[in-house]
Design a protein around this motif. Sequence first.
Motif, PDB file in Angstrom:
ATOM      1  N   UNK A  27     -34.730   3.594  56.751  1.00 31.69           N
ATOM      2  CA  UNK A  27     -35.059   2.217  56.416  1.00 31.69           C
ATOM      3  C   UNK A  27     -35.059   2.050  54.910  1.00 31.69           C
ATOM      4  N   UNK A  28     -34.893   0.833  54.461  1.00 31.69           N
ATOM      5  CA  UNK A  28     -34.947   0.581  53.027  1.00 31.69           C
ATOM      6  C   UNK A  28     -36.370   0.682  52.502  1.00 31.69           C
ATOM      7  N   UNK A  29     -37.290   0.043  53.184  1.00 31.99           N
ATOM      8  CA  UNK A  29     -38.660  -0.034  52.698  1.00 31.99           C
ATOM      9  C   UNK A  29     -39.447   1.228  53.028  1.00 31.99           C
ATOM     10  N   UNK A  30     -40.306   1.628  52.097  1.00 33.02           N
ATOM     11  CA  UNK A  30     -41.133   2.810  52.357  1.00 33.02           C
ATOM     12  C   UNK A  30     -42.189   2.552  53.432  1.00 33.02           C
ATOM     13  N   UNK A  31     -42.705   3.614  53.959  1.00 34.95           N
ATOM     14  CA  UNK A  31     -43.811   3.535  54.917  1.00 34.95           C
ATOM     15  C   UNK A  31     -45.076   3.135  54.159  1.00 34.95           C
ATOM     16  N   UNK A  47     -51.481   3.276  47.768  1.00 33.81           N
ATOM     17  CA  UNK A  47     -50.342   3.477  48.659  1.00 33.81           C
ATOM     18  C   UNK A  47     -49.606   2.155  48.870  1.00 33.81           C
ATOM     19  N   UNK A  48     -48.347   2.256  49.241  1.00 32.76           N
ATOM     20  CA  UNK A  48     -47.466   1.098  49.382  1.00 32.76           C
ATOM     21  C   UNK A  48     -48.072   0.003  50.259  1.00 32.76           C
ATOM     22  N   UNK A  49     -48.658   0.347  51.373  1.00 32.63           N
ATOM     23  CA  UNK A  49     -49.132  -0.641  52.335  1.00 32.63           C
ATOM     24  C   UNK A  49     -50.437  -1.325  51.989  1.00 32.63           C
ATOM     25  N   UNK A  50     -51.032  -0.998  50.843  1.00 33.70           N
ATOM     26  CA  UNK A  50     -52.320  -1.581  50.482  1.00 33.70           C
ATOM     27  C   UNK A  50     -52.163  -2.980  49.885  1.00 33.70           C
ATOM     28  N   UNK A  87     -43.274  -8.929  51.928  1.00 31.42           N
ATOM     29  CA  UNK A  87     -42.096  -9.257  51.124  1.00 31.42           C
ATOM     30  C   UNK A  87     -42.372  -9.076  49.631  1.00 31.42           C
ATOM     31  N   UNK A  88     -43.552  -9.474  49.178  1.00 26.94           N
ATOM     32  CA  UNK A  88     -43.901  -9.299  47.763  1.00 26.94           C
ATOM     33  C   UNK A  88     -43.949  -7.814  47.388  1.00 26.94           C
ATOM     34  N   UNK A  89     -44.571  -7.014  48.257  1.00 26.95           N
ATOM     35  CA  UNK A  89     -44.634  -5.565  47.987  1.00 26.95           C
ATOM     36  C   UNK A  89     -43.232  -4.986  47.863  1.00 26.95           C
ATOM     37  N   UNK A  90     -42.338  -5.370  48.767  1.00 36.34           N
ATOM     38  CA  UNK A  90     -40.972  -4.852  48.738  1.00 36.34           C
ATOM     39  C   UNK A  90     -40.271  -5.255  47.434  1.00 36.34           C
ATOM     40  N   UNK A  91     -40.442  -6.492  47.020  1.00 33.94           N
ATOM     41  CA  UNK A  91     -39.808  -6.943  45.783  1.00 33.94           C
ATOM     42  C   UNK A  91     -40.376  -6.210  44.564  1.00 33.94           C
ATOM     43  N   UNK A  92     -41.674  -5.967  44.548  1.00 37.44           N
ATOM     44  CA  UNK A  92     -42.252  -5.193  43.437  1.00 37.44           C
ATOM     45  C   UNK A  92     -41.751  -3.748  43.482  1.00 37.44           C
ATOM     46  N   UNK A  93     -41.617  -3.202  44.669  1.00 37.58           N
ATOM     47  CA  UNK A  93     -41.071  -1.846  44.800  1.00 37.58           C
ATOM     48  C   UNK A  93     -39.654  -1.793  44.229  1.00 37.58           C
ATOM     49  N   UNK A  94     -38.867  -2.796  44.532  1.00 35.42           N
ATOM     50  CA  UNK A  94     -37.489  -2.841  44.030  1.00 35.42           C
ATOM     51  C   UNK A  94     -37.462  -2.801  42.510  1.00 35.42           C
ATOM     52  N   UNK A  95     -38.287  -3.634  41.853  1.00 34.67           N
ATOM     53  CA  UNK A  95     -38.218  -3.671  40.395  1.00 34.67           C
ATOM     54  C   UNK A  95     -38.816  -2.428  39.745  1.00 34.67           C
ATOM     55  N   UNK A 131     -37.573 -14.154  51.429  1.00 34.06           N
ATOM     56  CA  UNK A 131     -36.158 -13.756  51.462  1.00 34.06           C
ATOM     57  C   UNK A 131     -35.247 -14.967  51.673  1.00 34.06           C
ATOM     58  N   UNK A 132     -35.638 -15.821  52.580  1.00 36.65           N
ATOM     59  CA  UNK A 132     -34.858 -17.033  52.870  1.00 36.65           C
ATOM     60  C   UNK A 132     -34.813 -17.945  51.635  1.00 36.65           C
ATOM     61  N   UNK A 133     -35.922 -18.075  50.952  1.00 34.49           N
ATOM     62  CA  UNK A 133     -36.011 -18.957  49.786  1.00 34.49           C
ATOM     63  C   UNK A 133     -35.159 -18.435  48.635  1.00 34.49           C
ATOM     64  N   UNK A 134     -35.125 -17.123  48.451  1.00 35.18           N
ATOM     65  CA  UNK A 134     -34.341 -16.537  47.353  1.00 35.18           C
ATOM     66  C   UNK A 134     -32.838 -16.660  47.582  1.00 35.18           C
ATOM     67  N   UNK A 135     -32.443 -17.087  48.755  1.00 32.16           N
ATOM     68  CA  UNK A 135     -31.022 -17.273  49.064  1.00 32.16           C
ATOM     69  C   UNK A 135     -30.685 -18.754  49.306  1.00 32.16           C
ATOM     70  N   UNK A 136     -31.526 -19.645  48.822  1.00 36.00           N
ATOM     71  CA  UNK A 136     -31.330 -21.075  49.047  1.00 36.00           C
ATOM     72  C   UNK A 136     -31.597 -21.830  47.749  1.00 36.00           C
ATOM     73  N   UNK A 137     -30.537 -22.276  47.093  1.00 35.82           N
ATOM     74  CA  UNK A 137     -30.661 -22.937  45.793  1.00 35.82           C
ATOM     75  C   UNK A 137     -31.559 -24.164  45.858  1.00 35.82           C
ATOM     76  N   UNK A 138     -31.426 -24.975  46.884  1.00 32.26           N
ATOM     77  CA  UNK A 138     -32.247 -26.189  46.974  1.00 32.26           C
ATOM     78  C   UNK A 138     -33.733 -25.859  47.052  1.00 32.26           C
TER      79      UNK A 138
END
Length: 189
Positions: A27-31, A47-50, A87-95, A131-138
């Motif tokens: 999977x992309x996201x960590x446990x 830990x990631x899930x906190x 979703x926020x945790x995943x985005x922070x993990x990415x950066x 995720x949906x919002x980040x792919x929708x310009x309007x």
Amino acid sequence: MTSLPIEANIELSAEMVAPDSYAHLSTLEPQGNFVVSRKRDGSVASRYGEMSWDWTCYVPDGESSKFHFRYWTSGEATPIRKELVSEMRWLMFIVIWIRTGTPWAYGTLISQLTILRHLARYCEAHGYCIRETLNDLEKLIEFIRTYPTSDAKALLRALDVLFELGPEKVGFNVIGSRDLRDLRLILNE
């Protein structure tokens, strides 16, 4: 899907202990138990899930520094809120882990989390996911018009990273280069 371990893209002094490196296997996201920060003695700080990540150990002055994912002021953690926090945790993990280049300072990471908390509030109020919002310009235009330009510019920085990494590493699409350009023009009006 197997990959080499990915180290956190943070500056560490000699007395700091790095968080775990990440090798996604299926999977992309960590446990949830993935260690995102360690105290100077090497013990687990968070830990990631906190609901918050203790980043005190990675701030040079040792001042209490945490990434708080709770974005609401009252009420319980509903299923929708839990999903937005995920979703926020995943985005922070990415950066922090997946983004390449110069490490971002704690202040920059906090500005990213601040705009993500605003975005989560907006998404909850409108029944969207991040995720949906980040792919929708309007939707993004509607969102950024409700926040100060300086905050909204932090979102552009995150979108640039997500766009550059692509859906294979991020797990979803974001607006394209033309839409990013249009968003920049709106923010600079």
